[in-house]
Scaffold this motif. Structure first.
Motif, PDB file in Angstrom:
ATOM      1  N   SER A1151      56.823  38.557  51.690  1.00 55.70           N
ATOM      2  CA  SER A1151      56.956  39.941  51.230  1.00 55.70           C
ATOM      3  C   SER A1151      56.397  40.137  49.821  1.00 55.70           C
ATOM      4  O   SER A1151      56.062  41.239  49.430  1.00 55.70           O
ATOM      5  CB  SER A1151      58.424  40.360  51.270  1.00 55.70           C
ATOM      6  N   SER A1152      56.267  39.042  49.062  1.00 53.80           N
ATOM      7  CA  SER A1152      55.862  39.211  47.665  1.00 53.80           C
ATOM      8  C   SER A1152      54.381  39.555  47.525  1.00 53.80           C
ATOM      9  O   SER A1152      53.934  39.940  46.452  1.00 53.80           O
ATOM     10  CB  SER A1152      56.130  37.920  46.888  1.00 53.80           C
ATOM     11  N   GLY A1153      53.628  39.372  48.607  1.00 54.18           N
ATOM     12  CA  GLY A1153      52.210  39.682  48.514  1.00 54.18           C
ATOM     13  C   GLY A1153      51.404  38.543  47.940  1.00 54.18           C
ATOM     14  O   GLY A1153      50.202  38.651  47.711  1.00 54.18           O
ATOM     15  N   GLU A1154      52.076  37.421  47.705  1.00 53.84           N
ATOM     16  CA  GLU A1154      51.370  36.280  47.143  1.00 53.84           C
ATOM     17  C   GLU A1154      50.382  35.709  48.160  1.00 53.84           C
ATOM     18  O   GLU A1154      49.290  35.274  47.813  1.00 53.84           O
ATOM     19  CB  GLU A1154      52.400  35.220  46.736  1.00 53.84           C
ATOM     20  N   VAL A1155      50.809  35.702  49.411  1.00 56.99           N
ATOM     21  CA  VAL A1155      49.927  35.190  50.456  1.00 56.99           C
ATOM     22  C   VAL A1155      49.242  36.389  51.120  1.00 56.99           C
ATOM     23  O   VAL A1155      49.763  37.004  52.039  1.00 56.99           O
ATOM     24  CB  VAL A1155      50.706  34.346  51.482  1.00 56.99           C
ATOM     25  N   SER A1156      48.075  36.717  50.620  1.00 59.23           N
ATOM     26  CA  SER A1156      47.456  37.968  51.028  1.00 59.23           C
ATOM     27  C   SER A1156      46.481  37.791  52.194  1.00 59.23           C
ATOM     28  O   SER A1156      46.238  38.722  52.951  1.00 59.23           O
ATOM     29  CB  SER A1156      46.736  38.581  49.836  1.00 59.23           C
TER      30      SER A1156
END
Lengths: 1240, 191
Positions: A1151-1156
């Motif tokens: 959910s953090s958007g780190e793995v885009s």
């Protein structure tokens, strides 16, 4: 021949070089210009080190070691030392390793280069090469070296030569310290060495285990039977001493062990002639067998003999051991009080200090006064201020211990303190006594009147004893005295005379902080005196007092000290105001008393720490935004300056003086003298002496005062003597005893009439009893120290972080080895623990490991249960050895294809031996077997009950019951587990366990990550990639070479063409075209593993490296060279590591958007079972299951450079779908390609 | 564990320093100095144990020493070592030196400190006692000595000659430094 000639010529050249002896001689001949001479020599050495000749270099290094001993830094030559170490000649190698052991340490950066060289030396054919390498390594081992070399050293532990074996065993301790993960896998082998046929090896193993156990004894309890056997069979005193010391650490943890040991130890105490052994036996009995009073009695007797011995060493040790007994059996020691007091007179300071320590523990309410009196005598005749100081502190410690527990008469104690102030000779403990006086006066309410009176006497007479006090550094006591008098002024009999004394002109010569306290407290005194006077309606008295104070204070207003000045002027103006008010006829006492209202209570030293943090307050949070780091520099320096100023401002002058070093002081003095010399207004004393002296001016310069040695102690009226109290106390006791006796006699007389039976008994009892029931002279109520509200009571508040390195070794050794407990290198599965980020702290690591182990254990129990279904219970006996197999196999490194399932199976079995072990220990310790075991062993046949055989024991029924109970427990446990599982078969858990556990899935065939690299008629090569923990830029490739013919293969060399991204790491100094030598010879039809390191830059693309292996085939006819070309494929998954990840973190990550980056594939494989697919992905690509729900699962792995890779796998008709998310798109797509590849 | 082994003479000159834990050269010198200070002010007839205090490792450590003629042999050990055992080990060490150097004296330690280290490394390794049997220690040391000589072989001859020449150049070794043979006081029997 030519070569020899060249050699001779070379050595002729260097014949006149200095060798070490010349250097030593030279230094001795240049006593005056030593440093210049050595500087010249160092230059010489530097040029010698630049030459190519190994002999010259070695000679130079040898000289350097000598200089190192003299304190010269030789770290600049570290690389040259390594050069010498790598020389093939033993002579030079020895010098090199010796130099390294003297100068290298964990921060020496060139140590990284030595790994392969050391490995080669460890494997050398010459025994002494190995020996020298091991000795050197033991001095400079680092975590990296330990990790890389642990396998080699474990292999050396089974060397055929005891000379090597014992060194390898000893160094293993250093390895464990540097690399704690090695302990569990290596321990079984270490344990084996306890029963090595060679005594030296055995002794080394005992040594290592004792060192380990000393820090974490509880983990080694299960070894007790083996050590017991060793103890009863070994004849080597070194080994015996170590074992007995080890038992000393174990017995407090297991009381039954003490029972078992008591007999053999007592026998040894009686029989041995070796004092060292006797002493250690006594020590162990003291530590662990405190409830065997007869044995303790024996020990005390033996110790008395030691203390009475003429040998000072024995005397010292005897006292040392006595002090240990004291803790558990104070009575046994107290009977030897005479002897210990005698030791106070010993000429040896070590012994006197030991005796003092003993006295500390020996005091009771009854003998405190007596002991302190003896000590006071020693204080007065002690030579050397250090010992006197020691005595002084000891007296105070003895009296004040445990909240003044042993003091029955505080009047006596105050008197003692006052007497101590009059000790002859300088001492540093004025402030200690001072704080004691304050403490007692404040906390013991009943003593206040007495203390105040005593202090008043002390103050009034301070001029008599002042010179003495000044000399002794005892002025500090006046500080306490003034405070006590002021605070408890109501008890002072004649305040005005005291006031007079406290403000007299003599006070000005006292240190400033004492003057300040004098002034402040004279105010309190004044207030109390005025109150008294006004109550008596004695206005003249009030006026008189005012006049007195106002007359004296101006002297202090002129003081140079700010504090004194301020207080004096403040009080003076108040006095003026009061005198005005007095003139108008109003009363002033009330106002003054208001100033000092309320009582001061003692505050506990830890009170501040214990103030609870209010809810909602985060002490670590920033109040303002933290300043950016670039701005940091300037303000900090400013802050420091500010802080210094503040310190200067508040610190008293005296403290400032202390900070000056002698040199500084000297400098200042010289400066001052110069200034004075050039100052015409300054009259120096020397000028006066030389020149004209004014007649009648002798009042200025006092005549020299010679100290008069007065043999009669100075007697100040009003001061009591502590002896008086001793006498009083004795009288009191005698009287009480007499009374008691009278009573008893009466009773007996009555009894006599009835019958004479009980008489003797009665007398004995009474004579022993009047020991501890001494009532204090006056009711003592000690005011408790104040604590803040809401403070939590804790017992141990000292958090010691000292022995962290040993804590890392606090590892449970009994739980069976698991797949994770692997030595770092030659196994074909990467240890799960490898993904440790560089910044992780050892503490955390430990916790993690513990957690893991716990999990493991749970897992194991299940496994155990799993297997038990089709196993006869006795089978576990046969499997005992198998328990150790994984490590053995692992360290040999040639077990290439151990299938996962079989390994797990082994793990499953291991639980049986473990529980068995526990049971054995219990049985061995049980009292029934105890006697048989002990007697058998003591008889010397060495057959202590060995774990696996049932010895005939005295109480078979008991044992039977015991076992039965255990079994019962076991089976009930299993039932519970089964139930649990039945209840929640679908409960999501850590996936791997789950998959392995599912009984429905048939097991997969063996999996291996080893891939063929190339093969020809002679040689086959397989390889596997491994990640190295905490290495972001390197991976390891493990190559297994298999000899396919019955001839020897030697000189194997491995080379690849480096790419920009991936390079082979070669030995230092070689170019990128040089091949790497594989450090072994392949014997006919054998295999061996080598590991090579590759450096990588980016890891989102798979790499293919072309390379060649060359080797020499050797047989009877001769040898021929061959080569084998190959392509080394390094997939992206080579850089993945199995990182643990829980579902919360996983969702957070997504959910953090780190793995885009996203990508997904579909794999068509109609007859693939979902769980198999999962297992395969986990195994080959090193993913771990985060969560699994029915036929879908989420997986996680990280790369060595901390890229995240998340996969979601779902079962779809005719195959699976894989959705991936990652921080790097090409990495992700390459990995998904690999997933496809797996199911092809 | 043994933390350090120091040998120095009556004037505090270091003759051998072996530390089993890293200290910088300055710290090492400091330790030698302070140890000498502690040890040298003690009479010969007092006990051989000293609490090292803050010097080297704190309260768990103690100094155990023996004084032979002009030399002090000091071991700094923690509580896992037996005090009397270490005293005996010092004796073993000195007797071994005596056998390897044939009547050892301070000069031998001055000029052959490397050899003394090699002998010591047969007795103690990494701070742990390796071997206490004197015959074993001596024979192992001698074997290595032989190995060294065989390696030197032909090329050693000129070096030896050179050493001989150098010795001729120099005045004879100062006699007053020669100490009487180390006398071995009676110990409580240990072996």
């Amino acid at each position: 021949m030519a070569l020899t000639l060249k050699k001779v010529k070379g050595s002729l050249d260097r014949m006149f070089d200095k060798n070490m002896q010349d250097l030593v001689r030279g230094i001795r001949n240049h006593k005056e210009s030593e440093s210049r001479y050595i500087a010249g020599c160092v230059e010489e050495i530097k040029s010698e080190l630049k030459q190519d000749n190994a002999a010259i270099k070695a000679n130079a290094v040898n000289k350097l070691i000598y200089l190192q001993m003299l304190g010269y830094d030789i770290s600049w030559a570290a690389f040259n030392i390594i050069e010498v170490m790598s020389s093939p000649k033993f002579t030079f190698k020895r010098i090199g390793y010796f130099a390294a052991s003297q100068s290298f340490h964990s921060e020496t950066d060139v140590l990284m280069l030595t790994t392969n060289m050391i490995r080669k030396d460890l494997g050398s054919q010459t025994m002494y090469d190995t020996g020298v390498a091991l000795s050197g390594l033991s001095c400079f081992i680092t975590p990296d070296l330990a990790r890389d070399l642990v396998n080699d050293i474990l292999a050396l532990m089974s060397s055929t030569r005891p000379y090597i074996r014992k060194r390898a065993v000893l160094i293993s301790y250093k390895i464990f310290l540097a690399y704690p993960d090695a302990l569990r896998p290596a321990f079984p082998r270490l344990k084996e060495k306890l029963e090595d046929p060679d005594q030296g090896v055995q002794s080394a193993a005992v040594n290592v285990i004792c060192e380990l156990a000393r820090k974490n004894p509880k983990n080694y309890l299960s070894l007790a039977p083996i050590f017991f056997k060793l103890m009863t069979t070994s004849t080597n005193n070194w080994v015996l001493i170590k074992i007995i010391k080890l038992f000393g650490a174990l017995t407090p943890l297991e009381p039954r062990l003490g029972k078992k040991l008591i007999e053999p130890l007592t026998n040894l105490i009686h029989s041995t002639s070796a004092m060292s052994l006797l002493y250690e036996c006594i020590n162990t009995v003291i530590q662990g067998m405190t409830d065997h009073s007869s044995s303790i009695q024996l020990c005390v007797q033996k110790l008395r003999i030691l203390i009475e011995d003429a040998d000072q060493n024995l005397k010292y040790l005897g006292l040392l051991a006595m002090s240990r007994i004291l803790k558990s059996h104070p009575k046994a020691v107290q009977s030897h009080k005479d002897l210990i007091l005698q030791c106070l007179d010993d000429k040896d300071e070590s012994i006197r200090l030991r005796a003092l320590d003993l006295l500390f523990g020996m005091v009771s309410k009854k003998n405190l006064m007596e002991i302190v009196k003896k000590l006071m005598v020693h204080v007065n005749k002690a030579e050397g201020s250090q010992y006197r100081d020691e005595l002084l502190t000891k007296i105070i410690e003895i009296c004040s211990q445990q909240n003044y527990q042993y003091i029955t008469n505080f009047e006596w104690y105050v008197t003692v303190l006052v007497e101590l102030t009059r000790t002859e000779g300088a001492t540093r403990h004025g402030s200690l006594i001072s704080s004691q006086i304050l403490d007692v006066a404040i906390r013991v309410k009943t003593i206040r009147p007495f203390a105040a009176k005593q202090m008043a006497v002390l103050l009034e007479n301070s001029h008599v004893i002042a010179s003495q006090l000044q000399r002794n550094g005892m002025q500090e006591v006046l500080y306490a005295a003034a405070y006590v008098c002021g605070e408890f002024a109501q008890f002072i009999e004649s305040p005005s005379s005291l006031l007079n004394a406290m403000l007299s002109h003599r006070v000005v010569s006292l240190p400033a902080h004492i003057q300040a306290i004098y002034i402040q407290n004279s105010m309190k005194l004044f207030a109390s005196a005025v109150t008294q006077a006004e109550e008596d309606e004695d206005h003249e008295k009030v006026e008189e007092l005012l006049k007195l104070v106002m007359g004296k204070l101006p002297a202090f207003v002129q003081s140079g000290d700010l504090e004194v000045q301020e207080r004096a002027s403040c009080i003076l103006s108040m006095m003026k105001y009061a005198s005005k008010a007095q003139g108008k006829g109003s009363k002033v006492a009330g106002d003054f008393n208001d100033l000092f209202k309320g009582e001061l209570n003692p505050v506990a030293p830890k009170a501040q720490k214990k103030v609870p943090v209010p809810e909602g307050l985060d002490l670590d949070a920033w109040i303002n935004d933290p300043p950016s780091s670039s701005e940091d520099d300037v303000p900090t320096t400013f802050n420091y300056k500010l802080k210094d100023n503040v310190d200067d401002f508040y610190s008293t002058k005296k403290e400032k003086m202390k900070e000056l070093s002698p040199e500084e002081r000297k400098k200042m003095r010289e400066q001052r003298i110069q200034e004075q010399a050039s100052n015409p207004n300054y009259l120096s004393s020397s000028k006066m002496a030389n020149g004209y002296q004014e007649p009648g001016d002798d009042t200025g310069d006092l005549p020299p005062v010679t100290d008069i040695d007065i043999s009669i102690p100075l007697h100040v009226p009003g001061m009591t003597s502590s002896d008086k109290y001793l006498r009083q106390e004795q009288d009191r006791r005698r009287r009480r005893q007499e009374e008691r006796k009278k009573r008893r006699d009466e009773k007996e007389r009555k009894k006599d009439k009835k019958g004479r039976k009980g008489r003797k008994k009665g007398r004995q009892v009474v004579e022993e009893s009047p020991d501890e029931d001494i009532e204090p002279v006056h009711a003592v109520d000690i005011v408790q120290e104040e604590m803040p509200e809401g403070a939590v009571q804790t017992d141990s508040e000292d958090d010691t972080k000292k022995e962290d390195i040993y804590k890392a070794l606090d590892i449970d050794l009994e739980s069976p080895l698991t797949a994770q407990d692997k030595l770092p290198t030659p196994t074909h599965r990467v240890a799960k623990e490898s993904p440790q980020k560089g910044d992780e702290e050892p503490e955390e690591k430990k916790k993690k490991r513990k957690k893991k182990e716990k999990k493991k254990k749970e897992k194991k129990t299940r496994h155990h249960h799993h297997h038990e279904k089709h196993e006869h219970p006795q089978e576990s006996l046969l499997l005992v050895d198998e328990g150790e197999e994984p490590t053995v196999a692992a360290s040999n490194g040639d077990d290439v294809t151990t299938p996962v399932t079989s390994q797990d199976k082994v793990n499953g079995h291991q639980d049986a031996p473990k529980e068995k072990d526990k049971e054995d220990l219990d049985f061995w310790l049980s009292p029934g077997s105890g006697t048989t075991g002990a007697t058998a062993a003591v008889n010397g046949d060495g057959d202590a009950p060995s774990p696996k055989q049932d010895t005939p024991e005295e109480s078979p029924a008991k044992q039977h019951r015991h076992k039965k109970k255990k079994k019962h427990e076991k089976s009930s446990k299993h039932k519970k587990h089964r139930k649990e599982r039945e209840k929640s078969p679908e409960k999501a858990e850590t996936g791997k366990e789950k998959t392995e556990e599912r009984p429905s899935t048939p097991p997969l065939p063996a999996m291996t990550r080893f891939v063929d690299l190339g093969e020809n008629e002679h040689i086959g090569i397989k390889y596997e990639t491994r990640v190295i923990s905490m290495q972001e830029k390197q991976i390891m490739v493990a190559l297994v070479f298999q000899n396919n013919v019955d001839k020897q293969l030697k000189s194997i060399e491995f080379n690849v063409l480096d790419t920009l991204n991936t390079r082979l790491i070669r030995a230092p100094g070689s170019t990128s075209h040089d091949p790497v030598k594989i450090p072994f010879i392949l014997l006919p039809s054998s295999g061996n593993e080598a590991q090579l390191l590759f450096s990588v830059v980016s890891l989102n693309m798979p790499q293919r490296l072309r390379g060649t292996v060359t080797y020499i085939l050797k047989d009877e006819e001769g040898s021929s060279q061959h080569k084998l070309d190959f392509k080394l494929y390094l997939p992206c998954s080579a850089y993945l590591l199995t990182a643990p990840c829980n579902s919360e973190r996983f969702t957070h990550l997504l959910s953090s958007g780190e793995v885009s980056e996203k990508s997904s594939i579909r794999v068509n494989a109609p007859d693939l079972k979902f769980s198999h697919a999962l297992q395969k992905i986990c195994f080959y690509l090193k993913f771990s299951v985060v969560e699994r729900v029915d036929d879908s699962a989420s997986l996680y792995a990280a790369t060595i450079q901390q890229h995240h890779v998340c996969l979601l796998i779902k079962a779809v008709p005719n195959g699976i779908s894989v959705d991936g998310k990652s921080t790097d798109s090409s990495l992700l797509s390459n990995i998904l390609d690999e997933v496809k590849e797996i199911f092809k | 564990m043994i933390k350090a082994i120091l040998v120095f003479n009556n004037h505090g000159k270091p003759r051998l320093a072996k530390f089993f834990q890293h200290y910088s050269e300055d710290e090492q010198q400091q330790i030698v100095r302070e140890t000498f200070h502690l040890v040298s002010r003690r009479d010969d007839n007092v006990c051989s144990f000293l609490e090292g205090g803050t010097l080297i490792g704190g309260s768990d450590y103690r100094l155990i020493y023996r004084h032979y003629a002009t030399l002090y042999f000091v071991f700094c050990v923690d509580s896992s070592e037996s005090e009397l055992g270490i005293l005996d080990l010092i004796q073993v060490f000195v007797e071994t030196l005596d056998r390897c150097f044939e009547n050892v004296c301070e000069l031998d330690l001055i000029f052959h400190v490397d050899k003394v280290h090699f002998i010591l490394s047969e007795i103690v390794m990494g701070g742990m006692v390796l071997e206490t049997n004197m015959n074993e220690i001596v024979s192992r040391y001698m074997e290595q000595d032989k190995l060294e000589k065989s390696e030197a072989g032909l090329s050693a001859a000129p070096a030896k000659a050179a050493a001989a020449i150098k010795n001729i150049d120099l005045p004879t070794l100062p006699k007053d430094l020669k100490i009487p043979n180390i006398e071995l006081p009676k110990l409580p029997s240990f072996r």
